[in-house]
Design an enzyme around this catalytic site. Sequence first.
Site, mmCIF file in Angstrom:
data_model
loop_
_atom_site.group_PDB
_atom_site.id
_atom_site.type_symbol
_atom_site.label_atom_id
_atom_site.label_comp_id
_atom_site.label_asym_id
_atom_site.label_seq_id
_atom_site.Cartn_x
_atom_site.Cartn_y
_atom_site.Cartn_z
ATOM 1 N N GLU A 118 0.813 -1.215 0.000
ATOM 2 C CA GLU A 118 0.000 0.000 0.000
ATOM 3 C C GLU A 118 0.853 1.276 0.000
ATOM 4 O OE1 GLU A 118 -2.632 -0.989 3.334
ATOM 5 O OE2 GLU A 118 -4.227 -1.310 1.874
ATOM 6 N N GLU A 140 -9.021 5.086 -0.624
ATOM 7 C CA GLU A 140 -9.336 5.370 0.773
ATOM 8 C C GLU A 140 -8.219 6.139 1.486
ATOM 9 O OE1 GLU A 140 -8.037 1.238 2.960
ATOM 10 O OE2 GLU A 140 -9.758 1.176 1.611
#
Length: 703
Positions: A172, A508
């Site tokens: 990520e 997000e």
Amino acid sequence: MRSVFILLCFFLLPLYLSAQSFEVHSPGNKITMFIALDESGAPHYSVMQNGHTVVQKSDLGLTLKNIGSLAENFIVQAHLHGEIDTTWNTVWGETTTIRDHHSFLILTLKQKQTDIIMQIECRVFDDGVGFRYIFPWQEKLSNFIVEDELTTFALTGDHMAFWIPGDYDTNEYPYAHTRLSEVDAITASNKYPEIGTRAPFAKNAVQSPLLMKTDSGLYISIFEAALVHYPAMDLLIEPDHVLKASLVPDALGNKAYLTTYCSTPWRTIIVGEKATDILASRITLNLNEPNKLENTDWIQPMKFMGIWWGMHVGTQTWNYSNAKNIDLASTDWNALTPNGKHGATTENAKAYIDFAAANGIQGLLIEGWDVGWEDWFGKWKENVFDFVTPYPDFDPDIVSAYAKQKGVQLIMHHETSGSVTNYERRLPAAVDFMVKYGYPSVKTGYVGFIIPRGEHHDGQWMVDHYVYVADYLAKHRITLDAHEPVRPTGLCRTYPNWLACEAARGNEFNAWSQGNPPEHETILPFTRLLGGPMDYTPGIFQIKVNYYDSSSTRQVHTTLVKQLALYVTMYSPLQMAADLPENYMRFPDAFQFIKDVPVEWDTVKYIDAEPGDYLAIARKEKDAPDWYIGCITDEEARDMDISLDFLDNGKYIATIYADAKDADWKENPMQYEITDQIVTNKTVLHIRMAPGGGCAIKIRPKK
């Protein structure tokens, strides 16, 4: 449609150079792969494209625990060469059919001192190569442990690279863009403390897929395909521009436990003269096993909404109460005091169902419906969730009946909190619950460090787990969207119920961290998406988070229009309309594009691209005449001319969703213009994109 051409040649080959050396040409003679044994019996390979070296002489082999190195003292025992030309139909995908046309070589080697037999299988396509190790059943080798993989990729220079840190537990990160010699994975990882499971393991380590561009303008991707029963491959950048395979270890430091007959995943090298060649490659899918499901009629791609974004921007919570030190077995959930912000309530779910039904959105994801969210994040607890017990304010009987009445499918959410042993124990009961209430799909999550402790997200144990879950769900006709897993490697072909993964830095992160730079979405299609669709969660209209919290400086690092374009540029058969319903009601004309854009396609055209800068893609709706175009840019404003020469003859109406003249991702991100224009296949559309912006276009025949 399926056509097959197979040519097999045994032992005496026109490509046979000597007893120890072979070469394989791609069907169109664009790529050549050389395989040879040197004087010490060590196997090595090299790759050329149109006469130019892409990968120089590179090592092959493995090291086995208590056995030793399988890297030298081999002799050629047998070899098989041929050509395959076949076309297979997709269950879903960017196109309805995919051609698999390659030459192959299977080289059988025998090590002199051990008598161990190892095969190297190579497949050579016009846009790259794939190779893997195979161990046939043999008395000398039954059960064994892989201590190291010795595969290297010796590059021809200090290429520019798009990379993220080598890491055992997360992918990520935003991408860095540097020379290979400038990679510093530890420093890069430390820039992102919001990633709770960071585990970078070496300064010179990067993850695959690794995208590179040579000084001569050639694009090269190093990746893997069909990752099954083996750890993921990271890459160590060694002197002289050599990349070495680095496998994720288990709790004991071992890499893989194998039993003959077995094979490793494919190591892939994709080569393109244009950036769009990388996007168009189907090597990853072609190297995976065919669909193993007997019936796929029940697999339905869809758009969906979610009780989800409110948690990220702080208007709602996953947890029902603010209690601490919760014990799953003994807590009286009805006795807890509600915090007043719980999102997954019966009434809220019904409101979302109403909105989805009224706007043609097929599904609804509900997160935070099940007990346990009060005391889990970062705790490394074993029994956090049971996946069947709802909070007191969520009634699954009422919600499922209401969704069925409105024609909306519910998507289950299973956050494992990294406690995978707990999830596997409870999975049968969780699936029974889903079947009882009619959930056809589940989003799994693996936030946190893994239990059993010492295992990693990308190690063999977890790779086995992800495949086990996909297979188990398929047996119950349930589709899968996995978050925080290992990066996908084309297994969606073998398990077409595996509709999507996250496995990268998603949208997000813009809500609660330093966010994703505007170039991020121009890189992902060249890296993470080579392995399969991503649940990126596009469609955020309220760009700045201070709309909800006046003290916040967070925002999505795009314009509103770029969020529309992502539905075309970020392929997925499972696409989320990620924002709150009230925000879509504020911009109904822009929301129309999300309502219209399909998730199933017949054809794709990669119009133009440069990773890190811009991307333009056109897609034709499956079984329909409509086309959709998505164009996105990085932080720079950009003009682009889009030829519509892919259209059939006739007149069309192009509805163009464009950034307003004064739009800017940072200062003025929510301004847009919508215009209609009559077009033909002779039309060239002139598109202007704002900094961090994009353009989304729907083209339909003029009646």
